[in-house]
Design a protein around this motif. Structure first.
Motif, short mmCIF file in Angstrom:
data_model
loop_
_atom_site.label_atom_id
_atom_site.label_comp_id
_atom_site.label_asym_id
_atom_site.label_seq_id
_atom_site.Cartn_x
_atom_site.Cartn_y
_atom_site.Cartn_z
N ALA A 1 0.83 -1.20 0.00
CA ALA A 1 0.00 0.00 0.00
C ALA A 1 0.87 1.26 0.00
O ALA A 1 0.55 2.24 -0.66
N VAL B 1 2.02 2.07 -3.35
CA VAL B 1 0.93 2.59 -4.19
C VAL B 1 0.73 4.08 -3.93
O VAL B 1 0.59 4.88 -4.86
N VAL B 2 0.71 4.47 -2.65
CA VAL B 2 0.43 5.88 -2.33
C VAL B 2 1.67 6.76 -2.48
O VAL B 2 1.56 7.99 -2.53
N LEU C 1 -6.98 2.55 6.32
CA LEU C 1 -6.41 2.91 5.03
C LEU C 1 -5.05 3.60 5.21
O LEU C 1 -4.69 4.05 6.30
N TYR D 1 -2.57 6.64 3.45
CA TYR D 1 -2.54 7.74 2.50
C TYR D 1 -1.12 8.27 2.38
O TYR D 1 -0.31 8.17 3.31
N ARG E 1 -4.99 4.16 -0.17
CA ARG E 1 -5.19 2.74 -0.43
C ARG E 1 -5.88 2.13 0.78
O ARG E 1 -5.40 2.28 1.92
N GLU F 1 -13.06 2.14 -2.57
CA GLU F 1 -11.85 1.48 -3.08
C GLU F 1 -11.77 1.50 -4.59
O GLU F 1 -10.69 1.33 -5.16
#
Length: 240
Positions: free
Chosen positions: A62, A65-66, A126, A128, A141, A156
């Protein structure tokens, strides 16, 4: 005339002593309870470490991804006594850490911060990403969610909703360590400012909860991390 009633001591003893069948049932129930308890403890001990590894791995994915430009991730903890950040001693799933992402040259590209809050069904967790250079949240994410499939879980998947987190303004006031504009949730289609988040029609509660938890987290963390950016430096720690 008085009637004399004799009491058989043998019968009296039987009345106060559990029947063999009852005692046998108690024994069976107790044995089953002990076996189940041992089984639960055994399963937890066998699966616990694997679950923890999976949680850490999912969190790491995650973060990437962020913080898409990061290749190295290092967890940092805040020392409230010294008022500064330092590399965390551990990186477990329950650690209260922020994660610094570095590019191949060792330059800080951003920080990943985990937050959670109550959604419509249950807790939403989540991650961020925060870019100090842009003073903006640049991605989110979802780590855990039990929101209603097809409705609440659109936090999502809804492209329009997720687009608000590509550059969500969390800049600080020049005269104080507070967000210049607290993150604001608005109804779908009513966004007019870069610090606002459009809700999702049909998933208002879940999208509002997401906006609220990110808003609260940003108001708490951004004023702490931005003045201390010099604390976040790449070290010789192993890439995670």
């Amino acid at each position: 005339m008085k009637t004399s009633i004799s009491t058989d001591p043998t019968l009296s003893g039987l009345a106060s002593t559990p029947r063999p069948q009852t005692a046998s049932i108690y024994g069976v129930v107790l044995s089953v309870g002990i076996v189940c308890s041992l089984a639960i403890v055994t399963v937890y001990q066998l699966t616990g470490p694997r679950i923890l590894r999976n949680q850490v791995a999912m969190r790491h994915d995650a973060i990437l991804v962020v913080l898409p430009d990061a290749v190295t991730v290092i967890p940092f903890e805040f020392d409230s006594t010294l008022g500064q950040f330092h590399p965390a001693a551990t990186d477990d799933a329950d650690s209260d850490a922020v994660f610094a992402g570095f590019n191949p040259g060792g330059e800080l590209v951003g920080l990943a911060i985990e937050t959670k809050g109550m959604g419509y069904q249950d807790t939403i967790r989540l991650m961020y990403g925060y870019s100090p250079h842009e003073q903006a949240i640049i991605g989110i994410r979802v780590l855990e969610s039990r929101e209603t499939p097809g409705l609440g879980d659109r936090i999502e998947t809804d492209a329009n909703f997720l687009s608000h987190f590509r550059r969500l303004d969390v800049s600080l006031e020049s005269t104080s360590n507070q967000l210049a504009h607290p993150i604001e949730f608005v109804k779908s289609g009513n966004k007019t400012a870069p610090w606002q988040i459009d809700g999702i029609t049909g998933a208002t509660i879940s999208s509002r909860a997401t906006a609220a938890m990110i808003g609260d987290s940003a108001a708490d963390w951004i004023p702490r991390v931005y003045p201390r950016l010099a604390d976040f430096t790449a070290t010789s720690q192993e890439t995670r």
